[in-house]
Design a protein around this motif. Structure first.
Motif, PDB file in Angstrom:
ATOM      1  N   GLY A 162       0.789  -1.223   0.000  1.00  0.00           N
ATOM      2  CA  GLY A 162       0.000   0.000   0.000  1.00  0.00           C
ATOM      3  C   GLY A 162       0.817   1.266   0.000  1.00  0.00           C
ATOM      4  N   GLY A 163       0.149   2.364  -0.307  1.00  0.00           N
ATOM      5  CA  GLY A 163       0.821   3.653  -0.404  1.00  0.00           C
ATOM      6  C   GLY A 163       1.414   4.119   0.903  1.00  0.00           C
ATOM      7  N   ALA A 164       0.683   3.938   2.012  1.00  0.00           N
ATOM      8  CA  ALA A 164       1.218   4.364   3.306  1.00  0.00           C
ATOM      9  C   ALA A 164       2.491   3.602   3.631  1.00  0.00           C
ATOM     10  CB  ALA A 164       0.176   4.159   4.398  1.00  0.00           C
ATOM     11  N   ALA A 165       2.485   2.298   3.376  1.00  0.00           N
ATOM     12  CA  ALA A 165       3.674   1.490   3.638  1.00  0.00           C
ATOM     13  C   ALA A 165       4.853   1.974   2.795  1.00  0.00           C
ATOM     14  CB  ALA A 165       3.381   0.020   3.349  1.00  0.00           C
ATOM     15  N   HIS A 166       4.601   2.267   1.525  1.00  0.00           N
ATOM     16  CA  HIS A 166       5.654   2.724   0.621  1.00  0.00           C
ATOM     17  C   HIS A 166       6.264   4.041   1.088  1.00  0.00           C
ATOM     18  CE1 HIS A 166       7.693   3.749  -3.142  1.00  0.00           C
ATOM     19  NE2 HIS A 166       7.069   4.905  -3.108  1.00  0.00           N
TER      20      HIS A 166
END
Length: 457
Positions: A162-166
């Motif tokens: 996901g974007g937050a993880a990235h």
């Protein structure tokens, strides 16, 4: 090594997609080009269309580079020609906003294009959502939110945690550089992106010059699961200095956007800072990191105390998010793992842009009852696949769609199948040597480590 100085040029060339012109199919193809509500599109339909449409979602184009002219339909050039010859129709929108984190526009623009295709060409018997890198998030969200439109989903080198993880992993990298190497980076709300990128690249380059810097850079990269392997034509190096050097290459040419204009554009789009490291236990992250052995070796060779530096990370000031911005990134960047259609993913084992650990995070989200098959290729690089590997992955998904259950997909069988394809499908781009080179299919069994920064961290 003189050719190391050419890496940036090679990577820039890859980004622009100008290395190899798109191959021409041997069958007659009808070409549709135009614009839908401000989004350019390209559709190719072969005369022998088999009824299957592949809707391709491109990866994130950085604002640091010019906007690409070519609309990508597949990852590898000869994959495109092969699919057209086999009767597949290919379609892709370039999106109204071509560069940056444009998933919001992509979801709408790809849906519009799918509707246009049904009206203009005719309804597809089968539509497969496909994408690479950040485009894998787009393709997955399309399938999750519009299951009636799609029959299957195929992703390559995807940021599926996901974007937050990235973006949180990018923050962790910079946080460690600030704390351990005094990089003086602005991690969020960046005021001068060009200067900030300059500080980042200078800090990384300086750290590779001595064992102490190498050890701390290795730790910073381990927190973001960035491998010490970059050269797709060679095995992973064994010396600490060589591995940290290649981590630095990943940093400078693939991770710098987290400290520059791409980060600025994300925050403008999201309405604030969506990233955080409040409450993050970096000891815990390192304990599970795939690069932990390199960190331990590097600290031992440098004569440094790893516990001391981990304690420094634990005590340094943390970054808090803007809740609304974090919510935006969840809405336009978080695959839920529902698998309403069969999903096949493929990843290289050493990817410093979207680490293979993304696949583990996604598989854990899907759970044991999900309709998911994951393939891995024993090679370094981001989206560095042969066309033969991509074609074999598609065949595996289609067998699942035809038979209702997944076929046997052991590495030996996959490599044998891929190896039967023509020589033009057996090449990759060597970013270090700046040339396309012939290689062999490299499907392998792989168990990625946990992704370092998935929710609730």
């Amino acid at each position: 090594m003189a050719r190391r100085g050419l890496v940036f040029l090679a990577l820039l060339t890859i980004f622009l997609g100008l290395l190899v012109p798109r191959a021409t199919a041997a069958v007659p193809v009808t070409r549709y080009e135009g614009s839908l509500e401000g989004a350019r599109y390209l559709v190719l339909v072969p005369e022998n269309w088999n009824g299957t449409l592949i809707l391709w979602s491109h990866g994130m184009y950085s604002l640091a580079f010019p906007e690409p002219d070519r609309i990508a339909l597949t990852s590898q050039p000869t994959t495109e020609s092969y699919l057209l010859e086999q009767g597949y129709a290919l379609a892709a929108s370039q999106y109204r906003t071509v560069r940056g984190w444009s998933i919001e526009e992509a979801l709408t623009d790809q849906t519009r294009l799918h509707d246009w295709f049904s009206r203009t060409v005719g309804p597809a018997r089968r539509t497969i959502a496909a994408g690479e890198s950040i485009g894998a998030i787009t393709a997955t969200l399309l399938a999750e939110r519009n299951p009636h439109r799609f029959t299957g989903l195929m992703t390559f080198c995807g940021n599926l945690a996901g974007g937050a993880a990235h973006w949180n992993s990018g923050l962790d990298l910079g946080y460690a550089l600030n704390t351990l190497l005094d990089a003086r980076l602005e991690l969020v709300r960046i005021t001068d992106p060009a200067a900030n990128v300059g500080r980042f690249t200078n800090a990384v380059q300086a750290a590779t010059a001595n064992p102490q810097g190498q050890a701390r850079l290795a730790l910073a990269n381990a927190l973001a699961e960035i491998p010490g392997w970059f050269d797709a034509t060679r095995p992973r190096p064994t010396a600490v200095a060589d591995q940290v050097f290649w981590q630095g290459v990943w940093d400078r040419f693939y991770r710098a956007g987290a400290f520059g204009i791409d980060r600025v554009a994300l925050e403008e789009r999201a309405g604030g800072n969506p990233s955080w490291n409040v409450g993050v236990d970096y000891r815990r992250i390192l304990a599970k990191a795939g690069e932990r052995p390199l960190v331990e070796r590097a600290y031992a060779e440098a004569g440094l105390d790893l516990d001391v530096d981990l304690e420094r990370l634990a005590k340094a000031p943390r970054v808090t998010p803007d809740p609304a911005a974090a919510g935006y990134l969840a809405k336009f960047g978080l695959p839920l793992g529902g698998t309403p259609v069969p999903v096949l993913t493929m990843h290289t084992v050493a990817d410093g842009t979207a680490p293979a650990a993304h696949e583990r995070a996604y598989a854990e989200r899907v759970g044991p009852g999900g309709d998911l098959r994951q393939l891995f290729v024993n090679r370094a690089g981001h989206c560095v696949f042969t066309a033969s590997e991509e074609i074999t992955a598609l065949r595996t998904l289609e067998r699942r769609l035809d038979a209702g259950n997944w076929p046997s997909s052991g590495p030996a069988a996959l490599n044998a199948e891929a190896g039967k394809l023509a020589p033009e499908h057996q090449t990759i781009f060597d970013a270090v040597g700046e040339a396309r080179v012939t290689t062999t299919p490299a499907f392998a069994r792989h168990s990625p480590p946990p992704y370092p920064r998935v929710l609730p961290f």
